[in-house]
Enzyme design. Structure first.
Site, PDB file in Angstrom:
ATOM      1  N   LYS A 118      54.270  37.306  46.713  1.00  0.00           N
ATOM      2  CA  LYS A 118      52.888  36.845  46.652  1.00  0.00           C
ATOM      3  C   LYS A 118      52.706  35.673  47.590  1.00  0.00           C
ATOM      4  CE  LYS A 118      49.183  37.887  44.164  1.00  0.00           C
ATOM      5  NZ  LYS A 118      48.911  39.162  43.492  1.00  0.00           N
TER       6      LYS A 118
HETATM    7  N1  GLU Z   1      46.795  41.774  44.879  1.00  0.00           N
HETATM    8  C1  GLU Z   1      46.948  43.025  44.217  1.00  0.00           C
HETATM    9  C2  GLU Z   1      47.787  42.854  42.963  1.00  0.00           C
HETATM   10  O1  GLU Z   1      47.880  41.794  42.408  1.00  0.00           O
HETATM   11  C3  GLU Z   1      47.462  44.110  45.156  1.00  0.00           C
HETATM   12  C4  GLU Z   1      48.799  43.871  45.741  1.00  0.00           C
HETATM   13  C5  GLU Z   1      49.192  44.911  46.794  1.00  0.00           C
HETATM   14  O2  GLU Z   1      48.487  45.878  46.985  1.00  0.00           O
HETATM   15  O3  GLU Z   1      50.232  44.687  47.403  1.00  0.00           O
HETATM   16  O4  GLU Z   1      48.320  43.798  42.451  1.00  0.00           O
END
Ligand code: GLU
Length: 422
Positions: A112
């Site tokens: 993240k």
């Molecule tokens: N931000 C989204 C989540 O928390 C998508 C993450 C992604 O597609 O890599 O799942």
């Protein structure tokens, strides 16, 4: 699970993640070494970088990218832009990505990112410069086989296009698979934009079936009307559910007969807020969360259901569109009330599942029809829902702990088999 914690600890997403992890790991009898490995992120990058603002001044920004685990595949996870984003939050979100990808069994680890900034106060040009410089700063740690970012809170397809372009300029070739959630015109996947909302619909319908409740006329309250909340709302309305409440940060709407979501989306586009919409009555958002409904969908950010309001929640089902909307203390209160939880790492996994499809399509250079994306997404989410509730029943734990146990077991299994490089 968490007996005496301070309010500050309760509201810290990293502590919230760790509390569930420890509980699930204990239940799994996870050995001490793997416990330590999986409890900690594997890499944490902090960057401070200058950006030229429109007024001619230079501002210093701080960004993070955390890899929690890359054991099952490249790191995967969004990047959020927010004034209060911090390392503990990004760490928690990175771990949740590891568990989420393992719950739906797609070949990614968890990562993240975040940049401390207030997008509401920045111009497009400033946002572009922040995005490009942040990308350049974390360049050696991302890549199609290393770590693949995606949108999250306050980032979108445009942000991904800038990241893809910056990375590609440095590589001297176009590398579409370095990010997902891109515009369709440059390697994005059909269906990706609605995918998190679509996944929520799938698990809501499965939960209703599981509890022998009708889908038609089911009363839904949604907190957050961004990409996740608005798509979940319109897809659930399509199924015959009544969206009786929408809670936003600047005000809420209530209509016992159901809000017309198409009209509301149009209104919001024109007015940049849902406040003042005539098809529903105004209500305080906090009161909406505790109103009588069948499904409550927190679809914004962390810490929405806490020790302060959990006892007042009247929903039969809580389906977590956001990451970490329920604190660990609130979990116990909801469990005592017999509320059926569809935990975040299952409920909102539709987004990353479609991201996986996008990454596959980019690498193949062959793009799927939207029906194929939706069909495969629904299949994966249905199976994962069945896996989690089955695990919960057979191990006598709640759905959240079942999802964690299932995920931890999958990741630990891979690490054990890969062995320890020395
Ligand atoms: N931000 C989204 C989540 O928390 C998508 C993450 C992604 O597609 O890599 O799942």
């Amino acid at each position: 699970m968490t007996t005496t914690v301070t309010l500050e600890q309760e509201m810290n997403p990293w502590e919230a993640q760790a509390a569930r992890f420890d509980f699930a790991a204990r239940k799994l009898n996870l050995d001490e070494g793997l416990w330590k490995v999986l409890r900690s992120p594997s890499r944490e990058i902090i960057v401070h970088f200058p950006v030229l603002l429109d007024n001619g001044k230079v501002e210093l920004f701080t960004g993070y990218r955390v890899h929690h685990s890359v054991a099952r595949g490249p790191g995967k996870g969004g990047i959020r832009y927010a004034p209060d984003v911090n390392l503990d939050e990004v760490r928690a979100l990175a771990s949740w990505m590891t568990w989420k990808c393992a719950v739906v069994n797609i070949p990614f680890g968890g990562a993240k990112g975040g940049v401390i900034c207030d997008p509401k106060k920045l111009s497009q040009g400033e946002l572009e410069r922040i995005t490009r410089r942040y990308t350049a700063e974390i360049m050696e740690f991302i890549g199609p086989e290393k770590d693949v970012p995606a949108p999250d809170v306050n980032t979108n397809e445009q942000t991904m296009a800038w990241i893809m372009d910056t990375y590609s300029m440095h590589m001297r070739q176009t590398v579409t698979s370095v990010v997902t959630g891109k515009p369709i015109t440059m390697g994005g996947s059909r269906g990706r934009r609605e995918a998190t909302g679509r996944g929520i619909r799938v698990v809501c319908v499965e939960a209703l079936r599981y509890l022998n409740m009708p889908v038609e006329g089911c009363r839904v309250v949604i907190q957050g009307f961004g990409n996740v909340g608005s798509n979940a709302a319109h897809l659930l309305m399509e199924m015959g559910c009544k969206i009786i409440g929408i809670a936003e940060y600047d005000g809420g709407l209530y209509n016992a007969n159901g809000i017309d979501i198409h009209a509301l989306v149009e209104y919001r586009e024109r007015n940049s807020s849902i406040v003042g919409f005539r098809g529903a009555e105004a209500i305080e958002s906090a009161n909406l969360l505790t109103s009588v409904c069948d499904i409550l969908i927190p679809a914004a950010t962390e810490n929405v259901i806490t020790s302060r309001n959990a006892a007042k929640i009247q929903a039969r089902i809580v389906c977590e569109g956001a990451n970490g909307p329920t604190t660990a203390v609130a979990d116990e209160i909801l469990a005592d009330k017999g509320i059926f939880i569809v935990p975040d790492i299952l409920a909102n996994a539709g987004g990353v599942t479609a991201s996986y499809f996008e990454w596959v399509q980019d690498r193949q250079g062959y793009f799927w029809k939207e029906e194929m994306v939706n069909e495969r997404l629904e299949e994966i989410l249905k199976e994962s829902f069945a896996d989690v509730v089955h695990y919960a029943q057979t191990h006598d734990v709640n759905n959240r702990i079942a999802a964690y146990m299932l995920a931890i077991d999958r990741v630990a299994g891979v690490i054990r088999q890969r062995g320890f490089y020395a």
